[in-house]
Design a protein around this motif. Sequence first.
Motif, PDB file in Angstrom:
ATOM      1  N   ASP A 228       0.819  -1.213   0.000  1.00  0.00           N
ATOM      2  CA  ASP A 228       0.000   0.000   0.000  1.00  0.00           C
ATOM      3  C   ASP A 228       0.851   1.259   0.000  1.00  0.00           C
ATOM      4  O   ASP A 228       0.500   2.259  -0.619  1.00  0.00           O
ATOM      5  CB  ASP A 228      -0.926   0.020   1.217  1.00  0.00           C
ATOM      6  N   VAL A 229       1.977   1.214   0.722  1.00  0.00           N
ATOM      7  CA  VAL A 229       2.884   2.350   0.856  1.00  0.00           C
ATOM      8  C   VAL A 229       4.315   1.833   0.728  1.00  0.00           C
ATOM      9  O   VAL A 229       4.556   0.621   0.866  1.00  0.00           O
ATOM     10  CB  VAL A 229       2.683   3.061   2.218  1.00  0.00           C
ATOM     11  N   PRO A 230       5.287   2.699   0.454  1.00  0.00           N
ATOM     12  CA  PRO A 230       6.666   2.239   0.261  1.00  0.00           C
ATOM     13  C   PRO A 230       7.201   1.391   1.411  1.00  0.00           C
ATOM     14  O   PRO A 230       7.997   0.461   1.183  1.00  0.00           O
ATOM     15  CB  PRO A 230       7.452   3.551   0.120  1.00  0.00           C
ATOM     16  N   GLU A 231       6.758   1.671   2.636  1.00  0.00           N
ATOM     17  CA  GLU A 231       7.258   0.921   3.794  1.00  0.00           C
ATOM     18  C   GLU A 231       6.853  -0.547   3.757  1.00  0.00           C
ATOM     19  O   GLU A 231       7.441  -1.377   4.466  1.00  0.00           O
ATOM     20  CB  GLU A 231       6.725   1.564   5.085  1.00  0.00           C
ATOM     21  N   ASP A 232       5.860  -0.889   2.924  1.00  0.00           N
ATOM     22  CA  ASP A 232       5.394  -2.272   2.849  1.00  0.00           C
ATOM     23  C   ASP A 232       6.323  -3.164   2.022  1.00  0.00           C
ATOM     24  O   ASP A 232       6.231  -4.395   2.098  1.00  0.00           O
ATOM     25  CB  ASP A 232       3.993  -2.330   2.235  1.00  0.00           C
ATOM     26  N   VAL A 233       7.180  -2.565   1.204  1.00  0.00           N
ATOM     27  CA  VAL A 233       7.998  -3.351   0.274  1.00  0.00           C
ATOM     28  C   VAL A 233       8.870  -4.364   1.016  1.00  0.00           C
ATOM     29  O   VAL A 233       8.937  -5.542   0.645  1.00  0.00           O
ATOM     30  CB  VAL A 233       8.870  -2.431  -0.608  1.00  0.00           C
ATOM     31  N   ILE A 234       9.541  -3.932   2.068  1.00  0.00           N
ATOM     32  CA  ILE A 234      10.432  -4.835   2.814  1.00  0.00           C
ATOM     33  C   ILE A 234       9.650  -6.007   3.390  1.00  0.00           C
ATOM     34  O   ILE A 234      10.088  -7.167   3.316  1.00  0.00           O
ATOM     35  CB  ILE A 234      11.167  -4.057   3.927  1.00  0.00           C
ATOM     36  N   LYS A 235       8.470  -5.734   3.963  1.00  0.00           N
ATOM     37  CA  LYS A 235       7.649  -6.798   4.546  1.00  0.00           C
ATOM     38  C   LYS A 235       7.203  -7.790   3.487  1.00  0.00           C
ATOM     39  O   LYS A 235       7.239  -9.004   3.716  1.00  0.00           O
ATOM     40  CB  LYS A 235       6.421  -6.196   5.239  1.00  0.00           C
ATOM     41  N   VAL A 236       6.792  -7.287   2.342  1.00  0.00           N
ATOM     42  CA  VAL A 236       6.294  -8.165   1.287  1.00  0.00           C
ATOM     43  C   VAL A 236       7.437  -8.997   0.695  1.00  0.00           C
ATOM     44  O   VAL A 236       7.292 -10.202   0.463  1.00  0.00           O
ATOM     45  CB  VAL A 236       5.572  -7.353   0.198  1.00  0.00           C
ATOM     46  N   GLU A 237       8.595  -8.377   0.470  1.00  0.00           N
ATOM     47  CA  GLU A 237       9.742  -9.146  -0.038  1.00  0.00           C
ATOM     48  C   GLU A 237      10.140 -10.237   0.937  1.00  0.00           C
ATOM     49  O   GLU A 237      10.472 -11.363   0.529  1.00  0.00           O
ATOM     50  CB  GLU A 237      10.922  -8.215  -0.310  1.00  0.00           C
ATOM     51  N   SER A 238      10.115  -9.942   2.209  1.00  0.00           N
ATOM     52  CA  SER A 238      10.448 -10.933   3.226  1.00  0.00           C
ATOM     53  C   SER A 238       9.472 -12.107   3.170  1.00  0.00           C
ATOM     54  O   SER A 238       9.873 -13.280   3.219  1.00  0.00           O
ATOM     55  CB  SER A 238      10.426 -10.300   4.615  1.00  0.00           C
ATOM     56  N   ALA A 239       8.188 -11.794   3.039  1.00  0.00           N
ATOM     57  CA  ALA A 239       7.173 -12.843   2.954  1.00  0.00           C
ATOM     58  C   ALA A 239       7.335 -13.658   1.667  1.00  0.00           C
ATOM     59  O   ALA A 239       7.134 -14.889   1.684  1.00  0.00           O
ATOM     60  CB  ALA A 239       5.771 -12.223   3.008  1.00  0.00           C
TER      61      ALA A 239
END
Length: 246
Positions: A228-239
């Motif tokens: 949803d926002v740039p801060e989500d990228v790290i979480k999604v890549e990790s998942a």
Amino acid sequence: MRSVVMIPARYASSRYPGKPLVNLLGKPMVLWVAELSAKAVGKENVYVATESERIYEVVESAGFNAVMTTDDALTGTDRLAQAAEKVQADIYINVQGDEALVDPADILKVRDAKLDNMNDVINGFSWISDDEDPYNINIPKVISTEDNKLIYMSRAALPGFKDPKCAPIRYKKQVCIYAFTREELSSFRAFGRKSKLEFSEDIEILRFLEIGKTIRLIETKSGSLAVDVPEDVIKVESAMRKVGMR
């Protein structure tokens, strides 16, 4: 009965410009979504609907279908309604372009629910996990009847409660996989504006309630994460790494 997946991909996102092309593990996010959708319905039945020539070229270069839409579509569903006029199908499955962890089995589950309930709009939901915050306004919460028909959807933490002992044990959240007919998409677009509730919540599915459609909710797997926002990228890549996506 032909079913197609349509992925709305708007470059000029207000919260995250260029979001469909954000790099996830070395690949544009919209292509991850297209590839996973192809596992469900076949590559020839996957379309990306976009107002951006840049996104169009990336999608076509990867061998997927792209449909150009206008840049004034009110929502992703309005964009799909435009694209559906150019693509013949019986069922149009909307998979959001920021759902890089979408499960192909869930796409098929939503499609099959539509086949069984052609007069209802179908939308996915899952239970909010322990590491997600129900008060996060980026997570639409789902209020439904006990047989999973939508009553309302909100960015507030609903259902509410008067007495703490009556607080919900867990919350449902929207998963952005939908299924429509062309007629439903046309009726949605013909409304001509965002409904008042849709405008306040910024949740487009609410417009279908204004035109009298039953929205049937289908449970999908938990653990869905969207960018949803740039801060989500790290979480999604990790998942993505955890489930072996490369």
